[in-house]
Write a protein that holds these residues in place. Sequence first.
Motif, mmCIF file in Angstrom:
data_model
loop_
_atom_site.group_PDB
_atom_site.id
_atom_site.type_symbol
_atom_site.label_atom_id
_atom_site.label_comp_id
_atom_site.label_asym_id
_atom_site.label_seq_id
_atom_site.Cartn_x
_atom_site.Cartn_y
_atom_site.Cartn_z
ATOM 1 N N LEU C 294 0.840 -1.193 0.000
ATOM 2 C CA LEU C 294 0.000 0.000 0.000
ATOM 3 C C LEU C 294 0.878 1.248 0.000
ATOM 4 C CD1 LEU C 294 -2.071 -2.171 0.757
ATOM 5 C CD2 LEU C 294 -3.049 -0.570 2.404
ATOM 6 N N LYS C 295 0.479 2.273 -0.742
ATOM 7 C CA LYS C 295 1.199 3.549 -0.724
ATOM 8 C C LYS C 295 1.018 4.222 0.642
ATOM 9 C CE LYS C 295 1.467 4.952 -5.520
ATOM 10 N NZ LYS C 295 0.867 5.750 -6.591
ATOM 11 N N ASP C 296 1.911 5.143 0.957
ATOM 12 C CA ASP C 296 1.849 5.830 2.257
ATOM 13 C C ASP C 296 0.496 6.483 2.487
ATOM 14 O OD1 ASP C 296 4.338 5.016 2.866
ATOM 15 O OD2 ASP C 296 5.339 6.912 2.332
ATOM 16 N N ALA C 297 -0.117 6.979 1.423
ATOM 17 C CA ALA C 297 -1.413 7.648 1.566
ATOM 18 C C ALA C 297 -2.472 6.704 2.139
ATOM 19 C CB ALA C 297 -1.870 8.186 0.213
ATOM 20 N N PHE C 298 -2.191 5.396 2.079
ATOM 21 C CA PHE C 298 -3.153 4.423 2.599
ATOM 22 C C PHE C 298 -2.639 3.744 3.873
ATOM 23 C CE2 PHE C 298 -4.432 5.194 -1.681
ATOM 24 C CZ PHE C 298 -5.819 5.134 -1.637
ATOM 25 N N ALA C 299 -1.636 4.358 4.503
ATOM 26 C CA ALA C 299 -1.024 3.746 5.686
ATOM 27 C C ALA C 299 -2.065 3.427 6.763
ATOM 28 C CB ALA C 299 0.054 4.668 6.247
ATOM 29 N N GLU C 300 -3.067 4.285 6.865
ATOM 30 C CA GLU C 300 -4.145 4.091 7.844
ATOM 31 C C GLU C 300 -4.792 2.710 7.708
ATOM 32 O OE1 GLU C 300 -6.616 5.021 10.862
ATOM 33 O OE2 GLU C 300 -5.153 6.488 10.102
ATOM 34 N N TRP C 301 -4.811 2.184 6.490
ATOM 35 C CA TRP C 301 -5.491 0.908 6.220
ATOM 36 C C TRP C 301 -4.503 -0.234 5.981
ATOM 37 C CZ3 TRP C 301 -7.049 5.675 4.396
ATOM 38 C CH2 TRP C 301 -8.286 6.120 4.893
ATOM 39 N N ASP C 302 -3.222 0.058 6.248
ATOM 40 C CA ASP C 302 -2.189 -0.955 5.976
ATOM 41 C C ASP C 302 -1.935 -1.778 7.239
ATOM 42 O OD1 ASP C 302 -0.002 -2.450 5.299
ATOM 43 O OD2 ASP C 302 1.076 -0.799 4.319
ATOM 44 N N ALA C 303 -2.324 -3.058 7.197
ATOM 45 C CA ALA C 303 -2.172 -3.908 8.385
ATOM 46 C C ALA C 303 -0.708 -4.034 8.793
ATOM 47 C CB ALA C 303 -2.762 -5.289 8.118
ATOM 48 N N GLU C 304 0.202 -3.934 7.833
ATOM 49 C CA GLU C 304 1.620 -4.053 8.184
ATOM 50 C C GLU C 304 2.108 -2.828 8.957
ATOM 51 O OE1 GLU C 304 4.259 -6.159 5.084
ATOM 52 O OE2 GLU C 304 2.423 -5.662 3.998
ATOM 53 N N VAL C 305 1.414 -1.704 8.817
ATOM 54 C CA VAL C 305 1.742 -0.510 9.588
ATOM 55 C C VAL C 305 1.026 -0.558 10.940
ATOM 56 C CG1 VAL C 305 1.542 2.009 9.652
ATOM 57 C CG2 VAL C 305 2.123 0.853 7.496
ATOM 58 N N ARG C 306 -0.202 -0.994 10.925
ATOM 59 C CA ARG C 306 -1.033 -1.000 12.132
ATOM 60 C C ARG C 306 -0.622 -2.017 13.168
ATOM 61 N NH1 ARG C 306 -6.694 1.273 11.384
ATOM 62 N NH2 ARG C 306 -7.019 0.882 13.575
ATOM 63 N N PHE C 307 -0.223 -3.192 12.676
ATOM 64 C CA PHE C 307 0.020 -4.303 13.598
ATOM 65 C C PHE C 307 1.491 -4.680 13.617
ATOM 66 C CE2 PHE C 307 -4.363 -4.876 12.159
ATOM 67 C CZ PHE C 307 -5.025 -4.934 13.377
ATOM 68 N N GLU C 308 1.929 -5.102 14.803
ATOM 69 C CA GLU C 308 3.257 -5.697 14.918
ATOM 70 C C GLU C 308 3.138 -7.135 14.428
ATOM 71 O OE1 GLU C 308 6.261 -5.077 16.738
ATOM 72 O OE2 GLU C 308 5.878 -2.945 17.045
ATOM 73 N N VAL C 309 3.876 -7.493 13.391
ATOM 74 C CA VAL C 309 3.854 -8.895 12.976
ATOM 75 C C VAL C 309 5.253 -9.465 13.128
ATOM 76 C CG1 VAL C 309 1.896 -8.699 11.424
ATOM 77 C CG2 VAL C 309 4.186 -8.248 10.558
ATOM 78 N N PRO C 310 5.370 -10.781 13.339
ATOM 79 C CA PRO C 310 6.699 -11.358 13.579
ATOM 80 C C PRO C 310 7.663 -11.077 12.414
ATOM 81 C CG PRO C 310 4.969 -13.032 13.831
ATOM 82 C CD PRO C 310 4.293 -11.782 13.405
ATOM 83 N N GLY C 311 7.171 -11.170 11.175
ATOM 84 C CA GLY C 311 8.041 -10.919 10.027
ATOM 85 C C GLY C 311 9.222 -11.866 9.967
ATOM 86 N N VAL C 312 9.035 -13.075 10.469
ATOM 87 C CA VAL C 312 10.138 -14.034 10.488
ATOM 88 C C VAL C 312 10.085 -14.888 9.225
ATOM 89 C CG1 VAL C 312 11.132 -16.016 11.708
ATOM 90 C CG2 VAL C 312 10.131 -14.119 12.994
ATOM 91 N N ARG C 313 11.246 -15.075 8.607
ATOM 92 C CA ARG C 313 11.306 -15.908 7.428
ATOM 93 C C ARG C 313 11.336 -17.370 7.859
ATOM 94 N NH1 ARG C 313 15.640 -17.249 3.505
ATOM 95 N NH2 ARG C 313 14.328 -18.048 1.845
ATOM 96 N N VAL C 314 10.459 -18.169 7.268
ATOM 97 C CA VAL C 314 10.417 -19.590 7.613
ATOM 98 C C VAL C 314 10.846 -20.368 6.377
ATOM 99 C CG1 VAL C 314 8.952 -21.484 8.404
ATOM 100 C CG2 VAL C 314 8.482 -19.143 9.163
ATOM 101 N N THR C 315 11.925 -21.142 6.524
ATOM 102 C CA THR C 315 12.389 -21.870 5.337
ATOM 103 C C THR C 315 11.509 -23.096 5.113
ATOM 104 O OG1 THR C 315 13.986 -22.901 6.781
ATOM 105 C CG2 THR C 315 14.805 -21.161 5.336
ATOM 106 N N ASP C 316 11.345 -23.445 3.854
ATOM 107 C CA ASP C 316 10.565 -24.629 3.512
ATOM 108 C C ASP C 316 11.335 -25.870 3.931
ATOM 109 O OD1 ASP C 316 8.181 -23.842 2.476
ATOM 110 O OD2 ASP C 316 8.980 -23.478 0.475
ATOM 111 N N PRO C 317 10.612 -26.956 4.216
ATOM 112 C CA PRO C 317 11.320 -28.200 4.519
ATOM 113 C C PRO C 317 12.272 -28.534 3.373
ATOM 114 C CG PRO C 317 8.926 -28.478 4.694
ATOM 115 C CD PRO C 317 9.168 -27.106 4.182
ATOM 116 N N ARG C 318 13.504 -28.870 3.727
ATOM 117 C CA ARG C 318 14.530 -29.079 2.710
ATOM 118 C C ARG C 318 14.122 -30.162 1.707
ATOM 119 N NH1 ARG C 318 20.143 -29.292 4.238
ATOM 120 N NH2 ARG C 318 19.591 -27.645 5.700
ATOM 121 N N ALA C 319 13.435 -31.204 2.222
ATOM 122 C CA ALA C 319 13.111 -32.341 1.350
ATOM 123 C C ALA C 319 12.100 -31.982 0.264
ATOM 124 C CB ALA C 319 12.597 -33.494 2.191
ATOM 125 N N ALA C 320 11.288 -30.947 0.508
ATOM 126 C CA ALA C 320 10.277 -30.583 -0.490
ATOM 127 C C ALA C 320 10.951 -29.858 -1.648
ATOM 128 C CB ALA C 320 9.216 -29.706 0.151
#
Lengths: 95, 349, 370
Positions: C294-320
């Motif tokens: 979302l552009k800054d003008a829509f920050a009010e409606w941007d869940a990534e701005v509103r909420f703290e999210v873990p933002g952790v990268r999870v690697t796929d199982p190696r075998a897949a």
Amino acid sequence: MCLAIPGQVVELVPEQPALVKVDVGGVRRNVNVGLFEPGEIGLGDWVLIHVGFALSRVSESEARDQLRMLGALGEDELAMEEVRGYTFAADAERR
Amino acid sequence: MGAAAPPRPRLKFADTQIEMSHGAGGKASRRLVEGLIAPAFANPALAPLSDAATFLLGGTRIATTADGYVVKPLRFPGGSIGELAVNGTVNDLAVAGARATALMASFILEAGLPAAELRAEVEAMAAAARCAGVPIVGGDTKVVEHGMCDGMYVSTFGIGEVDERLTLDPRSVRAGDVVLLSGPIGDHGITILLARGELDLEADLQSDTRSVWPFVERLIATCPAGVRWMRDPTRGGVATALNELARDCGLGIVLREEDVPVRREVRGACEVLGLDPLHIANEGQVLAVVAAEDAERALGAFRSVAGGDGACLIGEVRAERGGSVIGVTRYGGTRAIDMLVGDPLPRIC
Amino acid sequence: MTTMMKYVDEFRDPALIATVAAEIKRSVDPGRHYRIMEVCGGHTHAIYRFGLRDVLPENVELVHGPGCPVCVLPTGRVDDGLAIAAQPGVALTCFGDMMRVPGTKGTPLELKARGADIRMVYSPLDALKLAQEHPELHVCFFAIGFETTAPSTALTLLRARELDLRNFSVFCNHVTIVPAIRAILDSPDMRLDGFVGPGHVSTITGCRPYEFIARRYGKPVAVAGFEPLDLLEAILMVLRQIHAGVAKVENQYRRIVPWDGNPGALRALATVFELRPYFEWRGLGFISQSALKLKDAFAEWDAEVRFEVPGVRVTDPRAAQCGEILKGVLKPPQCKLFGKECNPEHPVGALMVSSEGACAAYYRYARIEA
């Protein structure tokens, strides 16, 4: 990737100009036409619907042309050559 | 029948909690029943895990069935929870070859349920029972606190006498047998989905809830020796019922996809929502496998029943590809038709 | 029973399908192997659902591409969305497709069973309506999808701004298809002869964005519809280009796709969204400028701005081996987990998650040859 289906506009919603009622095989839903200019989608038009929005207007003449061309594939080799010529001519015209 | 069950791979139930999918009639439901519940109760009458259990009582073969009904909304076009509760149990007995002799009903009621709604459902049950020609001879009522259930739940129990001319058993199914269906599929499941209102879709569609005993009765009268297997394809739809048959008889089932009757509105809704009509629930249809030589007479029998004009032959049993259900199209395309996995969820993107 | 559906059934006509299939058979060179990628998951689904591989010659191989938004969404993003759902007073809304996608702690369906307020919607506008009807809730829409779906989210956000609706937000995971196609074309093990282009994406973008595939990489493209006749005709178009030694973008889906797309939708996208510098794709890794935020003008409606999210990268199982399958290097049954640990009920890898994923489609519809 994106499930979309053609449906026909069967009702306009006067109090909400961005909405029209669309029928898909006897199933009806209000669909948003905000991706088009006001008045661009009219009663009886066929539109492609995706997640409650009309994305595109279906062209009946293109649909008919396609079916006619494919039907002609079954005819003899000479006719087939004509069809190929027709396909490429149509392509050139469009570009 | 009811003696040794056909060999079936043992399913383990390793899920850590109950999900909605365990109640959807597909693979998860099967795992719950076969992996957690059935092993504890193991006995010969239970072993076939069909919709009705049959056993001998004083020399008579008896069929019994119990079924719980939870549906939201309680009333929907073409029916209500009360009619479902009667017809569903009558139908489970019917496909075991038994006319329902008596039903019992148990109600779980939510405090705050308007008496008028309960009265309407009780009357709907009485009317459905009259229509099916079966008395409701007993039952029970319990009330739970407000918020603990969706208005009301109904459980019904039914008993009937199995027609002695029949031997219904998946193991009696032979290559060459044909698959017969009593009418268009998916009406009930799509009606309920639309009646919930969450999808904002409208259609002139009604649940197909009805007693299927008239179909079974006519079929038995027409070709008692040719009827091998019957099922009312409720949750999980025709696809799940036929997959269970394919697994239990070890043969392949070929469905001619264009011959499966589906109403326009059901198709429309399925196209919009990315669902397969073969996975959608029915409450008034019968699937039957009959011997090839009886195919036309059996079809005629179904069609001669009121409301049976949509009956069709939809496929046949083959020796090849045992255990699976294959859809074929007129232009020669084939696909494997699987059981329902979880709940049928609309597919959008 | 007659159940005629206009613009659907004509394109499933058995006799015409047989005609086009026969023409394809006539036109292929039996001594040659053709590898054509259908980019779009909807095409993959249709190919299996209609059994189209049975009517194609053996030497025409269809390779399933990355066009399934659920499949390419990395686990970390699912976790972020579910973390939003865990906040008090929040109702997370998403399409049915998302409900069975596993995050680290379970799928949305499983979290819902444990009490989280997660609801399925058919349209982003339904999520907006829910927010209007329930001012006591904060309604977050978990947005996924390619260019086909993004304009709907954009219009919904424009409407939220118009209504000044403050209890609504969007967790944006919209991605764009062209960078993914480029990543596949740049991959060293790419061995493709041509592309069947995504029809519904093209209703928005038009056909021009694919011209680089023909010009720069010399591969034919036919933008195609989703009915059996559409797919077969598109395959025929690609084969004819290959035989003629040309590479261009053709539009098989002319009845639906205008060459220049939908200008209103493109305007809405430009108003609401901007490109992220990079975004992770499950199976493909990080791809630059391949997703929208979302552009800054829509920050009010941007869940990534509103909420703290873990933002952790999870690697796929190696075998897949999802990445190899997405790029068309491996076929689904060649993955070690296929049909064993990884199946539609308990997907391990991305492509088993959605019924449009190559592995799920293969598992569900094509195991008959196994």
